[in-house]
Design a protein around this motif. Structure first.
Motif, PDB file in Angstrom:
ATOM      1  N   VAL A 155       0.685  -1.102  -0.229  1.00  0.00           N
ATOM      2  CA  VAL A 155      -0.299   0.366  -0.048  1.00  0.00           C
ATOM      3  C   VAL A 155       1.062   1.000   0.181  1.00  0.00           C
ATOM      4  N   ILE A 156       2.105   1.673   0.760  1.00  0.00           N
ATOM      5  CA  ILE A 156       2.879   2.502   1.054  1.00  0.00           C
ATOM      6  C   ILE A 156       3.836   3.044  -0.132  1.00  0.00           C
ATOM      7  N   ASP A 157       3.907   1.580  -0.718  1.00  0.00           N
ATOM      8  CA  ASP A 157       4.432   1.540  -2.542  1.00  0.00           C
ATOM      9  C   ASP A 157       4.021   2.407  -3.659  1.00  0.00           C
ATOM     10  N   ALA A 158       2.317   2.334  -3.061  1.00  0.00           N
ATOM     11  CA  ALA A 158       1.968   2.555  -4.252  1.00  0.00           C
ATOM     12  C   ALA A 158       1.427   4.008  -3.826  1.00  0.00           C
ATOM     13  N   MET A 159       1.629   4.045  -2.956  1.00  0.00           N
ATOM     14  CA  MET A 159       1.016   6.366  -3.197  1.00  0.00           C
ATOM     15  C   MET A 159       2.103   7.138  -3.438  1.00  0.00           C
ATOM     16  N   PRO A 160       1.089   8.337  -4.278  1.00  0.00           N
ATOM     17  CA  PRO A 160       2.252   9.530  -4.441  1.00  0.00           C
ATOM     18  C   PRO A 160       2.874   9.755  -3.753  1.00  0.00           C
ATOM     19  N   PRO A 161       4.152  10.273  -4.511  1.00  0.00           N
ATOM     20  CA  PRO A 161       4.853  10.983  -3.405  1.00  0.00           C
ATOM     21  C   PRO A 161       4.703  12.781  -2.804  1.00  0.00           C
ATOM     22  N   ASP A 162       4.591  12.465  -2.014  1.00  0.00           N
ATOM     23  CA  ASP A 162       4.814  14.267  -0.926  1.00  0.00           C
ATOM     24  C   ASP A 162       3.432  13.599  -0.116  1.00  0.00           C
ATOM     25  N   THR A 163       3.242  12.677  -0.287  1.00  0.00           N
ATOM     26  CA  THR A 163       1.603  12.381   0.280  1.00  0.00           C
ATOM     27  C   THR A 163       1.904  11.630   2.111  1.00  0.00           C
ATOM     28  N   VAL A 164       0.746  11.473   2.638  1.00  0.00           N
ATOM     29  CA  VAL A 164       1.127  10.161   4.098  1.00  0.00           C
ATOM     30  C   VAL A 164      -0.529   9.960   4.165  1.00  0.00           C
ATOM     31  N   ILE A 165      -0.785   8.737   5.449  1.00  0.00           N
ATOM     32  CA  ILE A 165      -1.785   7.941   5.086  1.00  0.00           C
ATOM     33  C   ILE A 165      -1.500   8.274   6.528  1.00  0.00           C
ATOM     34  N   GLU A 166      -2.699   8.097   7.571  1.00  0.00           N
ATOM     35  CA  GLU A 166      -3.207   7.599   8.663  1.00  0.00           C
ATOM     36  C   GLU A 166      -2.758   6.179   8.886  1.00  0.00           C
ATOM     37  N   TYR A 167      -2.807   5.622  10.231  1.00  0.00           N
ATOM     38  CA  TYR A 167      -3.003   4.281  10.445  1.00  0.00           C
ATOM     39  C   TYR A 167      -4.455   3.635  10.147  1.00  0.00           C
ATOM     40  N   ALA A 168      -5.152   3.873  10.706  1.00  0.00           N
ATOM     41  CA  ALA A 168      -6.872   3.492  10.255  1.00  0.00           C
ATOM     42  C   ALA A 168      -7.130   2.890   8.888  1.00  0.00           C
ATOM     43  N   LEU A 169      -6.629   4.560   8.089  1.00  0.00           N
ATOM     44  CA  LEU A 169      -6.479   3.983   6.405  1.00  0.00           C
ATOM     45  C   LEU A 169      -5.916   2.928   6.425  1.00  0.00           C
ATOM     46  N   LEU A 170      -4.138   2.919   5.851  1.00  0.00           N
ATOM     47  CA  LEU A 170      -3.810   1.884   6.345  1.00  0.00           C
ATOM     48  C   LEU A 170      -4.692   0.820   6.332  1.00  0.00           C
TER      49      LEU A 170
END
Length: 235
Positions: A155-170
């Motif tokens: 999932v993290i590898d698929a994230m766009p550059p310069d973005t973050v994700i909250e733990y719950a959504l991850l």
């Protein structure tokens, strides 16, 4: 392959309910089912009647939505199944055998292992019915790991550059329970700063854009041209 039976779990329902037909919605799940969720890889569970026979289980013990008359455990992740004339589903990863299965016999969960069934997402919507033919179209989409650690990294590898994700959504996108969020800080730190810096707690402050998972489960197959697109201009 054929659909041997269908089950629905409405919101608030404690057990699956046998039905003769289900309406599946692309990128969302089963209409009226408690697990309908566009952000989840666990929209429906497919199981095999062979598992019921081999472990002498009572109906609905596996809590599946679709019961097939042929084993599907060996089909690779990313396989697309055509159900009837309309619906297509994408196999994601094996469903873990939870301790609830031990209510149906001693050590059933341990003995079943990876044979509980396969979790899937809906990629083409429509109505399915008991007795519908199921065709294996092959591994047409990217594979997802049975290991939750690898899915979190994916999932993290698929994230766009310069973005973050909250733990719950991850956790939701990786198809794991929210209780796993407690393990995220240590696990992500073990992967290195490139991973640890991309996921944050809900109350954490970050100047970067919060990613909502857009595009993670996108159907990457070439789109088929419609009849209008292929009609030649006769003038």
């Amino acid at each position: 392959m054929k659909l041997a039976s269908l089950s629905l779990r409405p919101p608030g329902s404690a057990a699956p309910q046998a039905v003769e037909r289900l309406t599946l919605v692309a990128d969302a799940g089963i209409d009226g089912d408690r697990h309908r969720d566009p952000a989840s890889p666990r929209q429906l569970l497919l199981a095999s009647s062979a598992t019921y026979a081999d472990f002498d289980l009572t109906p609905h013990a596996l809590r599946e939505n679709l019961l097939l008359d042929t084993p599907i455990d060996a089909l690779p992740s990313g396989t697309v199944l055509q159900i009837g004339d309309e619906v297509q589903v994408r196999l994601m990863f094996a469903c873990e055998a939870c301790g609830r299965l031990d209510l149906h016999g001693a050590h059933v969960a341990a003995r079943i292992g990876a044979r509980r069934g396969v979790l899937a997402r809906v990629v083409q919507d429509g109505v399915i019915r008991t007795g519908d033919t199921v065709r294996d179209l092959g591994p047409l989409l990217p594979a997802w790991s049975d290991d939750w650690h690898e899915r979190v990294a994916q999932v993290i590898d698929a994230m766009p550059p310069d973005t973050v994700i909250e733990y719950a959504l991850l956790a939701r996108l990786a198809g794991i329970q929210s209780t796993y969020c407690r393990a995220f800080p240590r696990f992500l730190a073990s992967l290195g700063p490139a991973y640890a810096s991309r996921a944050i707690a809900a109350r954490a402050v970050s100047a970067m854009t919060h990613w909502d998972g857009t595009g993670l489960f996108e159907d990457t197959r070439p789109k088929q041209a419609s009849a209008a697109d292929t009609t030649l201009d006769c003038c």
